[in-house]
Scaffold this active site. Structure first.
Site, PDB file in Angstrom:
ATOM      1  N   LEU A  27      10.333   7.686  37.750  1.00  0.00           N
ATOM      2  CA  LEU A  27      10.553   6.828  36.585  1.00  0.00           C
ATOM      3  C   LEU A  27      11.757   5.913  36.757  1.00  0.00           C
ATOM      4  O   LEU A  27      12.423   5.553  35.796  1.00  0.00           O
ATOM      5  CB  LEU A  27      10.744   7.719  35.345  1.00  0.00           C
ATOM      6  CG  LEU A  27       9.595   8.689  35.066  1.00  0.00           C
ATOM      7  CD1 LEU A  27      10.026   9.785  34.106  1.00  0.00           C
ATOM      8  CD2 LEU A  27       8.401   7.923  34.521  1.00  0.00           C
ATOM      9  N   ASP A  58       9.008   4.422  48.854  1.00  0.00           N
ATOM     10  CA  ASP A  58       8.768   4.972  50.190  1.00  0.00           C
ATOM     11  C   ASP A  58       9.899   5.911  50.602  1.00  0.00           C
ATOM     12  O   ASP A  58       9.662   6.968  51.186  1.00  0.00           O
ATOM     13  CB  ASP A  58       8.644   3.845  51.221  1.00  0.00           C
ATOM     14  CG  ASP A  58       7.420   2.981  50.997  1.00  0.00           C
ATOM     15  OD1 ASP A  58       6.427   3.479  50.434  1.00  0.00           O
ATOM     16  OD2 ASP A  58       7.454   1.794  51.385  1.00  0.00           O
TER      17      ASP A  58
END
Length: 104
Positions: A27, A58
């Site tokens: 989030l 990533d």
């Protein structure tokens, strides 16, 4: 609990009911939430001055996998991933930072 948190929990339960083993929801500056059949919890983001968010997802996912492959608990792996993600957003260009954070 806020409506947003309730919605996140409900969505995670739905995925678990569909056969997903563990769900991790990121989030951004609000941290992350994780859930499986054994545990669930919220992890706070680290307060840093964000410069570039390129590659932060990533970085988080890579660090999470590294932690799990090292035999760390899910919570510990998410804590590690949170630290790596916080480091990566403090500078421009993610790729060298990701490698340095995860491999060293």
């Amino acid at each position: 609990m806020s409506k947003t948190k309730e919605n996140i929990r409900s969505a995670c339960r739905l995925l678990l009911d569909k056969g997903v083993g563990t769900v991790v929801v990121t989030l951004g500056s609000k941290g992350s939430f994780y859930m499986n059949y054994e545990e669930s919890g919220w992890v706070q983001a680290l307060g840093v001055d964000t410069i570039d968010t390129t590659g932060v997802g990533d970085a988080f996912n890579g660090a999470l996998v590294v932690g799990l492959c090292r035999g760390e608990s899910l919570r510990s792996s998410i804590d590690f991933a949170t630290k790596v993600a916080a480091y990566v957003v403090t500078q421009m260009g993610a790729q060298p930072l990701i490698s340095d954070s995860i491999l060293n």
